[in-house]
Write a protein that holds these residues in place. Structure first.
Motif, PDB file in Angstrom:
ATOM      1  N   ARG A   1      31.538   6.758 -62.321  1.00  0.00           N
ATOM      2  CA  ARG A   1      31.241   8.055 -62.933  1.00  0.00           C
ATOM      3  C   ARG A   1      30.114   8.762 -62.172  1.00  0.00           C
ATOM      4  NH1 ARG A   1      30.640   7.699 -69.223  1.00  0.00           N
ATOM      5  NH2 ARG A   1      28.862   6.515 -68.555  1.00  0.00           N
ATOM      6  N   GLY A   2      30.338   9.992 -61.838  1.00  0.00           N
ATOM      7  CA  GLY A   2      29.315  10.780 -61.154  1.00  0.00           C
ATOM      8  C   GLY A   2      29.301  10.586 -59.652  1.00  0.00           C
ATOM      9  N   GLU A   3      30.040   9.609 -59.142  1.00  0.00           N
ATOM     10  CA  GLU A   3      30.061   9.395 -57.698  1.00  0.00           C
ATOM     11  C   GLU A   3      30.846  10.516 -57.025  1.00  0.00           C
ATOM     12  OE1 GLU A   3      31.433   5.731 -55.871  1.00  0.00           O
ATOM     13  OE2 GLU A   3      30.230   4.571 -57.273  1.00  0.00           O
ATOM     14  N   ALA A   4      30.292  10.999 -55.925  1.00  0.00           N
ATOM     15  CA  ALA A   4      31.022  12.020 -55.173  1.00  0.00           C
ATOM     16  C   ALA A   4      31.000  11.629 -53.701  1.00  0.00           C
ATOM     17  CB  ALA A   4      30.392  13.391 -55.383  1.00  0.00           C
ATOM     18  N   PRO A   5      32.119  11.495 -53.041  1.00  0.00           N
ATOM     19  CA  PRO A   5      33.453  11.624 -53.617  1.00  0.00           C
ATOM     20  C   PRO A   5      33.820  10.397 -54.452  1.00  0.00           C
ATOM     21  CG  PRO A   5      33.626  10.926 -51.331  1.00  0.00           C
ATOM     22  CD  PRO A   5      32.159  11.107 -51.619  1.00  0.00           C
ATOM     23  N   GLN A   6      34.774  10.582 -55.329  1.00  0.00           N
ATOM     24  CA  GLN A   6      35.281   9.470 -56.134  1.00  0.00           C
ATOM     25  C   GLN A   6      36.026   8.483 -55.230  1.00  0.00           C
ATOM     26  OE1 GLN A   6      35.827   8.937 -59.970  1.00  0.00           O
ATOM     27  NE2 GLN A   6      33.748   9.552 -59.518  1.00  0.00           N
ATOM     28  N   PRO A   7      35.813   7.178 -55.405  1.00  0.00           N
ATOM     29  CA  PRO A   7      36.564   6.233 -54.576  1.00  0.00           C
ATOM     30  C   PRO A   7      38.072   6.358 -54.834  1.00  0.00           C
ATOM     31  CG  PRO A   7      35.332   5.080 -56.286  1.00  0.00           C
ATOM     32  CD  PRO A   7      34.930   6.510 -56.360  1.00  0.00           C
ATOM     33  N   PRO A   8      38.845   6.337 -53.758  1.00  0.00           N
ATOM     34  CA  PRO A   8      40.283   6.527 -53.946  1.00  0.00           C
ATOM     35  C   PRO A   8      40.934   5.390 -54.716  1.00  0.00           C
ATOM     36  CG  PRO A   8      39.738   6.229 -51.614  1.00  0.00           C
ATOM     37  CD  PRO A   8      38.464   6.158 -52.352  1.00  0.00           C
ATOM     38  N   LEU A   9      41.877   5.752 -55.552  1.00  0.00           N
ATOM     39  CA  LEU A   9      42.603   4.774 -56.361  1.00  0.00           C
ATOM     40  C   LEU A   9      44.099   4.979 -56.191  1.00  0.00           C
ATOM     41  CD1 LEU A   9      40.864   5.033 -59.857  1.00  0.00           C
ATOM     42  CD2 LEU A   9      40.534   3.270 -58.147  1.00  0.00           C
ATOM     43  N   ILE A  10      44.807   3.875 -56.118  1.00  0.00           N
ATOM     44  CA  ILE A  10      46.264   3.946 -56.110  1.00  0.00           C
ATOM     45  C   ILE A  10      46.775   3.113 -57.271  1.00  0.00           C
ATOM     46  CG2 ILE A  10      48.368   3.304 -54.870  1.00  0.00           C
ATOM     47  CD1 ILE A  10      46.899   3.835 -52.251  1.00  0.00           C
ATOM     48  N   LEU A  11      47.586   3.714 -58.095  1.00  0.00           N
ATOM     49  CA  LEU A  11      48.248   2.964 -59.166  1.00  0.00           C
ATOM     50  C   LEU A  11      49.603   2.537 -58.612  1.00  0.00           C
ATOM     51  CD1 LEU A  11      48.269   2.031 -62.150  1.00  0.00           C
ATOM     52  CD2 LEU A  11      49.294   4.229 -62.726  1.00  0.00           C
ATOM     53  N   LEU A  12      49.827   1.227 -58.644  1.00  0.00           N
ATOM     54  CA  LEU A  12      51.009   0.690 -57.995  1.00  0.00           C
ATOM     55  C   LEU A  12      51.851  -0.122 -58.971  1.00  0.00           C
ATOM     56  CD1 LEU A  12      52.397   0.291 -55.245  1.00  0.00           C
ATOM     57  CD2 LEU A  12      50.893  -1.662 -54.863  1.00  0.00           C
ATOM     58  N   GLY A  13      53.094   0.277 -59.113  1.00  0.00           N
ATOM     59  CA  GLY A  13      54.035  -0.501 -59.913  1.00  0.00           C
ATOM     60  C   GLY A  13      54.779  -1.444 -58.978  1.00  0.00           C
ATOM     61  N   ASN A  14      54.853  -2.721 -59.340  1.00  0.00           N
ATOM     62  CA  ASN A  14      55.530  -3.701 -58.483  1.00  0.00           C
ATOM     63  C   ASN A  14      56.832  -4.168 -59.146  1.00  0.00           C
ATOM     64  OD1 ASN A  14      55.793  -5.477 -56.276  1.00  0.00           O
ATOM     65  ND2 ASN A  14      54.792  -7.136 -57.390  1.00  0.00           N
ATOM     66  N   LYS A  15      57.602  -4.943 -58.405  1.00  0.00           N
ATOM     67  CA  LYS A  15      58.833  -5.587 -58.881  1.00  0.00           C
ATOM     68  C   LYS A  15      59.953  -4.601 -59.184  1.00  0.00           C
ATOM     69  CE  LYS A  15      56.115  -9.435 -60.756  1.00  0.00           C
ATOM     70  NZ  LYS A  15      56.008 -10.539 -61.697  1.00  0.00           N
ATOM     71  N   VAL A  16      60.061  -3.531 -58.403  1.00  0.00           N
ATOM     72  CA  VAL A  16      61.166  -2.590 -58.639  1.00  0.00           C
ATOM     73  C   VAL A  16      62.535  -3.217 -58.371  1.00  0.00           C
ATOM     74  CG1 VAL A  16      60.029  -0.346 -58.426  1.00  0.00           C
ATOM     75  CG2 VAL A  16      60.808  -1.513 -56.372  1.00  0.00           C
ATOM     76  N   ASP A  17      62.531  -4.370 -57.711  1.00  0.00           N
ATOM     77  CA  ASP A  17      63.814  -5.079 -57.533  1.00  0.00           C
ATOM     78  C   ASP A  17      64.369  -5.562 -58.871  1.00  0.00           C
ATOM     79  OD1 ASP A  17      62.925  -8.376 -57.469  1.00  0.00           O
ATOM     80  OD2 ASP A  17      61.391  -6.894 -57.145  1.00  0.00           O
ATOM     81  N   MET A  18      63.499  -5.674 -59.887  1.00  0.00           N
ATOM     82  CA  MET A  18      63.957  -6.124 -61.209  1.00  0.00           C
ATOM     83  C   MET A  18      64.191  -4.938 -62.135  1.00  0.00           C
ATOM     84  SD  MET A  18      61.498  -9.400 -61.642  1.00  0.00           S
ATOM     85  CE  MET A  18      62.423 -10.240 -62.901  1.00  0.00           C
ATOM     86  N   GLU A  19      64.836  -3.930 -61.590  1.00  0.00           N
ATOM     87  CA  GLU A  19      65.056  -2.665 -62.287  1.00  0.00           C
ATOM     88  C   GLU A  19      65.605  -2.854 -63.711  1.00  0.00           C
ATOM     89  OE1 GLU A  19      64.240   0.435 -60.990  1.00  0.00           O
ATOM     90  OE2 GLU A  19      64.798   1.134 -63.003  1.00  0.00           O
TER      91      GLU A  19
END
Ligand code: GDP
Ligand code: MG
Length: 161
Positions: A96-114
């Motif tokens: 909070r308050g950090e500039a720039p904000q550290p980058p985040l990636i939200l990653l969904g895994n196991k798409v082979d198990m659709e």
């Protein structure tokens, strides 16, 4: 899962980028990390093992040392979308308050198990936008290039900072 990093170039040495892989136990953090590092899918991995691995990559024609921290959470959280929200909340609190904000990636895994999918793509996109993350879906046991792409995207995000 979230990428976070920081560059630090020293003269001609390639810049470094730290990526921390966070998420619930069993979500496939180690499988994704190993896939990125070795191009192979390993089915069983000690769920308590936590380590940091280094790999030299070329991203957009520029060399970079990517340090991947494969974490192991002692808390057992539900392997659902609700299970990953605490990580996003903790990160938001700590940055909070950090500039720039550290980058985040939200990653969904196991798409082979659709056919066993519990979280729709739409829910993922929505959660990511709420926390200001990029969002991808992959599988640690399918093609290497889409897994590599996610880690390279983390590097690009760090470079954009
Ligand atoms: P971690 O606790 O988050 O490190 O999870 P692991 O990498 O140890 O993976 C947990 C289990 O899910 C293992 O049995 C893996 O083989 C399996 N797994 C990981 N990624 C995938 C994937 O993309 N697809 C499938 N079908 N299984 C996966
Ligand atoms: Mg693991």
């Amino acid at each position: 899962m979230f990428g976070r990093g920081r560059t630090g170039g020293v003269l001609s040495a390639p810049a470094e980028c730290n990526v921390a892989v966070l998420g619930t136990t069993g979500s496939g953090k180690s499988a994704l990390t190993v896939k990125f590092l070795t191009k192979r899918f390993i089915t069983e991995y000690d769920p308590n093992l936590e380590d940091t691995y280094s790999t030299e990559e070329i991203v957009d024609q520029q060399p970079v040392v990517v340090k991947v921290m494969d974490t192991a959470d002692q808390h057992r959280r539900a392997p659902h979308l609700e299970g990953c929200q605490p990580y996003l909340d903790i990160l938001a609190l700590h940055t909070r308050g950090e500039a720039p904000q550290p980058p985040l990636i939200l990653l969904g895994n196991k798409v082979d198990m659709e056919r066993y999918r519990q979280v729709s793509r739409c829910e993922g996109v929505e959660l990511a936008s709420r926390y200001g993350c990029l969002f991808f879906e992959v599988s640690a046991c399918l093609d290497f290039l889409s897994v590599q792409q996610v880690f390279h995207e983390a590097v690009r995000e760090v470079r954009r900072e």
